[in-house]
Scaffold this active site. Structure first.
Site, short mmCIF file in Angstrom:
data_model
loop_
_atom_site.label_atom_id
_atom_site.label_comp_id
_atom_site.label_asym_id
_atom_site.label_seq_id
_atom_site.Cartn_x
_atom_site.Cartn_y
_atom_site.Cartn_z
N SER A 1 -48.22 -43.32 39.54
CA SER A 1 -48.78 -43.47 38.49
C SER A 1 -46.82 -43.51 37.51
O SER A 1 -46.09 -43.77 38.12
CB SER A 1 -49.20 -42.79 36.84
OG SER A 1 -49.52 -42.13 35.58
N TYR B 1 -46.75 -52.09 30.61
CA TYR B 1 -46.91 -51.30 31.52
C TYR B 1 -47.48 -49.74 31.37
O TYR B 1 -48.42 -49.57 32.24
CB TYR B 1 -45.10 -50.74 32.04
CG TYR B 1 -45.16 -50.24 32.67
CD1 TYR B 1 -45.36 -50.28 34.02
CD2 TYR B 1 -45.44 -48.18 32.45
CE1 TYR B 1 -45.07 -49.49 35.41
CE2 TYR B 1 -44.76 -48.07 33.28
CZ TYR B 1 -44.02 -47.89 34.38
OH TYR B 1 -44.58 -47.14 35.94
N LYS C 1 -50.92 -48.29 33.14
CA LYS C 1 -50.48 -47.12 33.88
C LYS C 1 -51.62 -45.72 33.31
O LYS C 1 -52.36 -44.58 33.46
CB LYS C 1 -49.28 -46.24 33.66
CG LYS C 1 -47.94 -46.90 34.47
CD LYS C 1 -48.90 -47.15 35.78
CE LYS C 1 -47.25 -47.62 36.92
NZ LYS C 1 -48.25 -47.50 38.54
#
Length: 272
Positions: free
Chosen positions: A134, A148, A152
């Site tokens: 992560s 992004y 995650k």
């Protein structure tokens, strides 16, 4: 006892470092890459201890086949590392549909498909450890990398659920949350949206984030990842690097203050 690893994105960055760390101590590794030429040095150096697999993690059928190949070749799977991924830079308004889908297909769905493929094997063994790569960006958020973060944060959510679902089968799940490191994550590996001029000042301010000034050394993560996979009770979450704890502390303290401040309204919303 030596371990069998399956690592996606083994050609560079953390994937390459961790593959070498495992191989150097006598473990066996199945490592994936989009181009097998990128892992040729591992083949030459470690021979049959390293199984190269060409893979695009966005292909679910290929993911399942790759995990099966690794298990059949080495006889088991002890550690599965979902490392393949990239960063996309762009303000939320700038992100195209293709860019958004590409980020999620790789960072989120790739990890989901590999995890699903590994779980039946690990359940049958009664053991296993899934490592999800992560980011501090999986629990906090900053301008310019919104999609992004979305990938995650989603990875964090399903992995926390997964950890509870599989604990009874002897399977552990760990989310490794690195801060900034000297990899090419923000360089050649990254993709970028077409910029809207109105966000120039936001972009300039974001480029001066303190974490960029003192990046971590990827090689130093070798010993750290071995400690995680060798732990009798591995953590669900662990930061890699100096900066993440301070970032997370400030962020969560701010959230708690806001939640407490607005608790009377929250209670009002509950009704009876």
């Amino acid at each position: 006892m030596s371990k069998v690893w399956f690592i996606t994105g083994a050609s560079k960055g953390f994937g390459r470092e961790w593959a070498e760390a495992a191989l150097e101590r006598g473990d066996r590794v199945a490592g994936t890459a989009r181009k097998l030429d990128d892992v040729a040095p591992l083949i030459e150096r470690y021979g049959d201890a390293f199984l190269p697999i060409q893979l695009d993690v966005t292909d679910r059928a290929a993911d399942i086949a790759a995990v099966q190949e690794a298990a059949e070749t080495f006889g088991r799977l002890d550690v599965v590392v979902n490392n393949a991924g990239y960063g996309h830079f762009g303000m939320v308004e700038e992100i195209t549909e293709d860019e958004a889908r590409g980020q999620l297909e790789t960072n989120l769905f790739g990890a989901l498909w590999i995890s699903q493929a590994a779980l039946p094997i690990m359940r049958e063994q009664g053991s296993g450890h899934i490592i999800q790569v992560s980011s501090i960006g999986g629990i906090s958020a900053f301008p310019t990398v919104g999609i992004y973060h979305a990938s995650k944060w989603a990875l964090e959510g399903f992995s926390q659920s997964l950890a509870q679902e599989v604990a009874g089968f002897g399977i552990s799940v760990t989310l490794v949350e690195p801060g900034g490191f000297s990899t090419d994550w923000s360089g050649p590996s990254a993709s970028r949206s077409e910029e809207i001029e109105a966000y120039a000042d936001v972009r300039e301010a974001a480029s001066k984030r303190p974490s960029a000034a003192d990046p971590g050394d990827p090689t130093a993560t070798r010993g750290a990842i071995l400690k995680v996979v060798d732990a009798d009770e591995p953590p669900l979450r662990i930061f890699f690097g100096k900066a993440p704890l301070e970032i997370a502390t400030k962020d969560y303290e701010s959230r708690l203050r806001t939640w407490n401040e607005w608790q009377p309204v929250s209670i009002e919303a509950h009704g009876n």
